[in-house]
Write an enzyme that holds these catalytic residues in place. Sequence first.
Site, PDB file in Angstrom:
ATOM      1  N   ASP A  84       0.875  -1.170   0.000  1.00  0.00           N
ATOM      2  CA  ASP A  84       0.000   0.000   0.000  1.00  0.00           C
ATOM      3  C   ASP A  84       0.908   1.214   0.000  1.00  0.00           C
ATOM      4  O   ASP A  84       1.532   1.523   1.012  1.00  0.00           O
ATOM      5  CB  ASP A  84      -0.902  -0.011   1.235  1.00  0.00           C
ATOM      6  CG  ASP A  84      -1.796   1.218   1.321  1.00  0.00           C
ATOM      7  OD1 ASP A  84      -1.715   2.090   0.440  1.00  0.00           O
ATOM      8  OD2 ASP A  84      -2.582   1.305   2.296  1.00  0.00           O
ATOM      9  N   ILE A  85       1.021   1.913  -1.144  1.00  0.00           N
ATOM     10  CA  ILE A  85       1.973   3.016  -1.212  1.00  0.00           C
ATOM     11  C   ILE A  85       1.543   4.196  -0.342  1.00  0.00           C
ATOM     12  O   ILE A  85       2.336   5.114  -0.111  1.00  0.00           O
ATOM     13  CB  ILE A  85       2.217   3.493  -2.656  1.00  0.00           C
ATOM     14  CG1 ILE A  85       0.977   4.171  -3.254  1.00  0.00           C
ATOM     15  CG2 ILE A  85       2.687   2.337  -3.532  1.00  0.00           C
ATOM     16  CD1 ILE A  85       1.264   4.941  -4.533  1.00  0.00           C
ATOM     17  N   ASN A 112       3.029   2.173 -10.673  1.00  0.00           N
ATOM     18  CA  ASN A 112       1.731   2.316 -11.328  1.00  0.00           C
ATOM     19  C   ASN A 112       0.618   2.621 -10.333  1.00  0.00           C
ATOM     20  O   ASN A 112      -0.423   3.146 -10.714  1.00  0.00           O
ATOM     21  CB  ASN A 112       1.400   1.027 -12.095  1.00  0.00           C
ATOM     22  CG  ASN A 112       0.004   1.052 -12.676  1.00  0.00           C
ATOM     23  OD1 ASN A 112      -0.286   1.782 -13.616  1.00  0.00           O
ATOM     24  ND2 ASN A 112      -0.898   0.258 -12.089  1.00  0.00           N
ATOM     25  N   SER A 158       0.007  10.501 -16.403  1.00  0.00           N
ATOM     26  CA  SER A 158      -1.240  10.620 -17.158  1.00  0.00           C
ATOM     27  C   SER A 158      -1.211  11.894 -17.988  1.00  0.00           C
ATOM     28  O   SER A 158      -0.503  12.857 -17.664  1.00  0.00           O
ATOM     29  CB  SER A 158      -2.425  10.672 -16.190  1.00  0.00           C
ATOM     30  OG  SER A 158      -3.613  11.061 -16.845  1.00  0.00           O
ATOM     31  N   ALA A 208      -7.919  17.154  -8.384  1.00  0.00           N
ATOM     32  CA  ALA A 208      -6.814  16.661  -7.558  1.00  0.00           C
ATOM     33  C   ALA A 208      -5.952  15.656  -8.303  1.00  0.00           C
ATOM     34  O   ALA A 208      -4.716  15.680  -8.193  1.00  0.00           O
ATOM     35  CB  ALA A 208      -7.369  16.031  -6.279  1.00  0.00           C
ATOM     36  N   TYR A 209      -6.577  14.766  -9.064  1.00  0.00           N
ATOM     37  CA  TYR A 209      -5.834  13.737  -9.789  1.00  0.00           C
ATOM     38  C   TYR A 209      -4.885  14.382 -10.798  1.00  0.00           C
ATOM     39  O   TYR A 209      -3.714  14.002 -10.912  1.00  0.00           O
ATOM     40  CB  TYR A 209      -6.806  12.800 -10.501  1.00  0.00           C
ATOM     41  CG  TYR A 209      -6.147  11.705 -11.306  1.00  0.00           C
ATOM     42  CD1 TYR A 209      -5.668  10.562 -10.680  1.00  0.00           C
ATOM     43  CD2 TYR A 209      -6.025  11.808 -12.693  1.00  0.00           C
ATOM     44  CE1 TYR A 209      -5.072   9.541 -11.412  1.00  0.00           C
ATOM     45  CE2 TYR A 209      -5.432  10.804 -13.425  1.00  0.00           C
ATOM     46  CZ  TYR A 209      -4.957   9.671 -12.784  1.00  0.00           C
ATOM     47  OH  TYR A 209      -4.351   8.676 -13.510  1.00  0.00           O
ATOM     48  N   VAL A 211      -3.543  17.401 -10.811  1.00  0.00           N
ATOM     49  CA  VAL A 211      -2.421  18.082 -10.157  1.00  0.00           C
ATOM     50  C   VAL A 211      -1.431  17.057  -9.607  1.00  0.00           C
ATOM     51  O   VAL A 211      -0.214  17.241  -9.704  1.00  0.00           O
ATOM     52  CB  VAL A 211      -2.930  19.018  -9.047  1.00  0.00           C
ATOM     53  CG1 VAL A 211      -1.747  19.630  -8.275  1.00  0.00           C
ATOM     54  CG2 VAL A 211      -3.794  20.129  -9.633  1.00  0.00           C
ATOM     55  N   LYS A 213      -0.700  14.175 -10.805  1.00  0.00           N
ATOM     56  CA  LYS A 213       0.077  13.599 -11.903  1.00  0.00           C
ATOM     57  C   LYS A 213       1.076  14.602 -12.468  1.00  0.00           C
ATOM     58  O   LYS A 213       2.186  14.230 -12.862  1.00  0.00           O
ATOM     59  CB  LYS A 213      -0.850  13.076 -12.995  1.00  0.00           C
ATOM     60  CG  LYS A 213      -1.653  11.847 -12.567  1.00  0.00           C
ATOM     61  CD  LYS A 213      -0.745  10.683 -12.193  1.00  0.00           C
ATOM     62  CE  LYS A 213      -1.526   9.432 -11.858  1.00  0.00           C
ATOM     63  NZ  LYS A 213      -0.664   8.257 -11.557  1.00  0.00           N
ATOM     64  N   THR A 246     -10.295   1.229 -18.258  1.00  0.00           N
ATOM     65  CA  THR A 246     -10.081   0.608 -16.949  1.00  0.00           C
ATOM     66  C   THR A 246     -11.188   1.048 -16.003  1.00  0.00           C
ATOM     67  O   THR A 246     -12.024   1.896 -16.349  1.00  0.00           O
ATOM     68  CB  THR A 246      -8.723   1.040 -16.335  1.00  0.00           C
ATOM     69  OG1 THR A 246      -8.758   2.453 -16.072  1.00  0.00           O
ATOM     70  CG2 THR A 246      -7.565   0.702 -17.256  1.00  0.00           C
TER      71      THR A 246
END
Length: 291
Positions: A84-85, A112, A158, A208-209, A211, A213, A246
Amino acid sequence: MDFGRIGVVTGANKGIGLAIVRQLALQYPKSPLQGGNLLIYLTARDHGRGQEALAQLHNDAQLKKAKALTVDGGLSEIKFHPLDIGSSDSVEELRDFLSKSHPGGIDFVINNAGIAMQGFDNNVVENTIRVNYHGTLQTTRQLVELLKPGGRIVNVASSAGALRNYPSELKTRFINAMEVEDATKLMDDFTHAVQDGSHEKKGWPSAAYAVSKAGMIAQTRALANEYKKQGKSLLINSCHPGWVVTDMTRGKGTKTPDEGAQTPVLLALQDIGERTGTFWTDEAEVDWATW
């Protein structure tokens, strides 16, 4: 069994991560880095889902037809290990396990793992940055010391991390973030701006995603700069796998997971010269600043 090469793939129980593991096993025999049997650690947060993914690959028709796995006489073996990163303890446990199990070192890490939460508020921002940016950074920091000379780190980013929609001041800060502290400061500034309600005024997107990435790509460039200065013999690059169908894209996209896996696998297994700190998509290097 002795393994000439050892790799780790995070967030690999489904989607692009699972496809990356499959493609590593399929492409390794013809890779210029081929050097004996390859051991791939498929990691995931959930133990049960990780084991299910492992069983799925062991019964994969494509792998069986290619006789890619050692059980069928091939060169690759896949094992599961929990990771779990978002948990420091989990990252450190993996580091200790790898260090003890493989004192000679490992060859590559493909980062990933990540999250894409719905909505936009303080909680979404804080958790997304914590996992996608800081979790990836900690995983890299902990595992980089285990890399053999010439080892590789691949960060799966991404197109959401593109800079085209940022105001010039923020875009310049991202491009000029040549120290990890600079990239981290950008993530902190975004988080604080969301907290005080000033993020739109300051030019930050309400995403948020995206930023996180952009931060990951900046982090990759900064780490490459840092490791060069330290004289470390390793390559660290980031990539956009494409718009892949996905769970994270909620079933939308133009690429299959196996097509999306091609660029990350290329960066892990193929001859890319000494390029480090670069950004790739569609199996080619692109200029992140203008992409």
